[in-house]
Design an enzyme around this catalytic site. Sequence first.
Site, PDB file in Angstrom:
ATOM      1  N   HIS A 183      42.833  73.648  18.776  1.00  0.00           N
ATOM      2  CA  HIS A 183      41.653  73.148  18.418  1.00  0.00           C
ATOM      3  C   HIS A 183      41.820  72.473  16.804  1.00  0.00           C
ATOM      4  O   HIS A 183      42.443  73.392  16.219  1.00  0.00           O
ATOM      5  CB  HIS A 183      40.490  73.636  18.692  1.00  0.00           C
ATOM      6  N   TYR A 237      34.952  83.936  27.646  1.00  0.00           N
ATOM      7  CA  TYR A 237      36.359  82.876  27.914  1.00  0.00           C
ATOM      8  C   TYR A 237      37.166  83.224  26.586  1.00  0.00           C
ATOM      9  O   TYR A 237      36.863  82.781  25.437  1.00  0.00           O
ATOM     10  CB  TYR A 237      35.527  81.491  27.597  1.00  0.00           C
ATOM     11  N   ASP A 274      43.684  80.460  33.388  1.00  0.00           N
ATOM     12  CA  ASP A 274      43.762  78.903  33.352  1.00  0.00           C
ATOM     13  C   ASP A 274      44.688  78.231  32.488  1.00  0.00           C
ATOM     14  O   ASP A 274      44.376  78.018  31.253  1.00  0.00           O
ATOM     15  CB  ASP A 274      42.095  78.284  33.036  1.00  0.00           C
ATOM     16  N   PRO A 275      45.878  77.975  32.924  1.00  0.00           N
ATOM     17  CA  PRO A 275      46.821  77.160  32.252  1.00  0.00           C
ATOM     18  C   PRO A 275      46.892  75.535  31.928  1.00  0.00           C
ATOM     19  O   PRO A 275      47.790  74.865  31.678  1.00  0.00           O
ATOM     20  CB  PRO A 275      48.224  77.832  32.744  1.00  0.00           C
ATOM     21  N   GLU A 313      43.054  79.330  38.149  1.00  0.00           N
ATOM     22  CA  GLU A 313      42.380  77.958  37.645  1.00  0.00           C
ATOM     23  C   GLU A 313      43.369  77.163  37.143  1.00  0.00           C
ATOM     24  O   GLU A 313      44.261  77.334  36.336  1.00  0.00           O
ATOM     25  CB  GLU A 313      41.418  78.082  36.714  1.00  0.00           C
ATOM     26  N   ASP A 350      30.482  70.335  35.883  1.00  0.00           N
ATOM     27  CA  ASP A 350      29.922  70.302  34.560  1.00  0.00           C
ATOM     28  C   ASP A 350      29.486  68.843  34.255  1.00  0.00           C
ATOM     29  O   ASP A 350      29.744  67.801  34.687  1.00  0.00           O
ATOM     30  CB  ASP A 350      31.404  69.970  33.538  1.00  0.00           C
ATOM     31  N   SER A 357      33.430  74.404  30.736  1.00  0.00           N
ATOM     32  CA  SER A 357      32.759  74.150  29.507  1.00  0.00           C
ATOM     33  C   SER A 357      33.950  73.547  28.535  1.00  0.00           C
ATOM     34  O   SER A 357      35.046  73.779  28.584  1.00  0.00           O
ATOM     35  CB  SER A 357      32.332  75.497  29.065  1.00  0.00           C
ATOM     36  N   HIS A 367      31.927  77.940  26.020  1.00  0.00           N
ATOM     37  CA  HIS A 367      32.659  78.212  24.552  1.00  0.00           C
ATOM     38  C   HIS A 367      31.759  78.770  23.743  1.00  0.00           C
ATOM     39  O   HIS A 367      31.923  79.235  22.439  1.00  0.00           O
ATOM     40  CB  HIS A 367      32.983  76.942  24.049  1.00  0.00           C
ATOM     41  N   ARG A 393      38.613  64.144  19.446  1.00  0.00           N
ATOM     42  CA  ARG A 393      39.656  65.172  19.645  1.00  0.00           C
ATOM     43  C   ARG A 393      41.124  65.174  20.079  1.00  0.00           C
ATOM     44  O   ARG A 393      41.272  64.153  20.722  1.00  0.00           O
ATOM     45  CB  ARG A 393      39.020  66.141  20.716  1.00  0.00           C
TER      46      ARG A 393
END
Length: 423
Positions: A25, A146, A220-221, A245, A292, A320, A348, A403
């Site tokens: 991020h 998370y 979750d990869p 996931e 979502d 999310s 998040h 992003r």
Amino acid sequence: MKIRHVTVTPIAFKDPPLLNASGIHEPYALRSIIEIESDNGLVGLGESYGDAPVLTVLQSLASELVGLDPFDLNGLRARVTAAVGRAKPASAGAELAPGSHPGKQVANAYSAFEVALLDLQARHLGAPLVDVLGGAVRTQVPFSAYLFLKYREHIDSPYPPDDWGEALTPEQIVRQARRMIDQNGFESIKLKAGALEPDAEVACIKALKRAFPGRGLRIDPNGNWSLETALRVAALLRDDLEYYEDPTPGLEGMAELHRRTGLPLATNMVVTDFSEFRRSVELDSVQIVLADHHYWGGLRDTQTLARMCDTFGLGVSMHSNSHLGISLMAMSHVAAAVPNLTYACDTHYPWQEDDEEVIAGGKLPIRNGCVTITKAPGLGVEIDHGQLRKLHELFLSIDIRQRDDVRQMRRYKPEWKQVKPRY
Ligand code: GKR
Ligand code: MG
């Protein structure tokens, strides 16, 4: 009731150095805050993506919604569809932000305004928003912890390190989980994976299982494992997960993985619209869909998705991205109206700083792992305009406009490439 004025305000807020399959991020996340004022003085609120392609469409629509009846959601859809048709096609956005797919422009923009109009409708009726979705089947909406592998601080950080610290080992991940659970009481735990070698991430899940027996675990990869790796990890974790996931890319890969392991597979990557849903049902690719509303076309289309999941015997959970409290309440109201919400939703929210909320009163509490739906009208939150101004000024002062976790990772590792699957 008619719409008198629409404001779309882009904002930025601090985002920690969280690792994922695409990289890391950036120091700031972007969102847009929508305020729709009607001629009776009521204001409906929405929150959506703040990346340039979405923002351009939202801002171009603001004046076109003036005069629309807030109950006229078909009218909203027609105006959004026409505006997106006139706009220049969006370029692809961040790979891990499903809402940034160019094909989602109508769904994104419709959703951003639909939430604000539903909020307005509910305020007009003096009822909580969930009531205009058919009523609450639950008033306590469950969320999961998370967890992210993360660095201690951003490279060339524009601000001091967050107080979560580094998380690159099983011990550090357990510490992160303990703190998040102590603060919010979460019953389920999700580990964002795909960032380190798979065995290091498997060790994190094993450590979480030892530290938090009885809590539902997910990994979750983001499709960063080959089918072979996903099969190998499935054998190691098969008794530890409530679901697996997006271990491997593509509807076909997921279908093959499910056929060979029998494990319940969840996704926010291979089923992101209704045509992918149909294909997934044909192939039996996934058994749980992460809804979502931001990219599934709003709260009512999210209910439709949940009904489709029910029809085809699939579970429902919720995806999310980095977000603030208006989104959290929109997610919670729709989740409160979905009878077959079979798993705690992702959020998040615990990662966002206390002094960076745009709603009056600051960050919303998550207690016993749940957000509470009250009888307050609409979404039940109001804007703090001082905070909105502050976060808008922050947006104006930075140069991030879309992003890009890959570009950010290249600042740490100049040779970094986006490879899928990497392991
Ligand atoms: O914030 O790094 C992240 C997540 O990886 C996010 O981008 C994903 O869209 O949370 C998401 C997921 O469940 O895949
Ligand atoms: Mg995911």
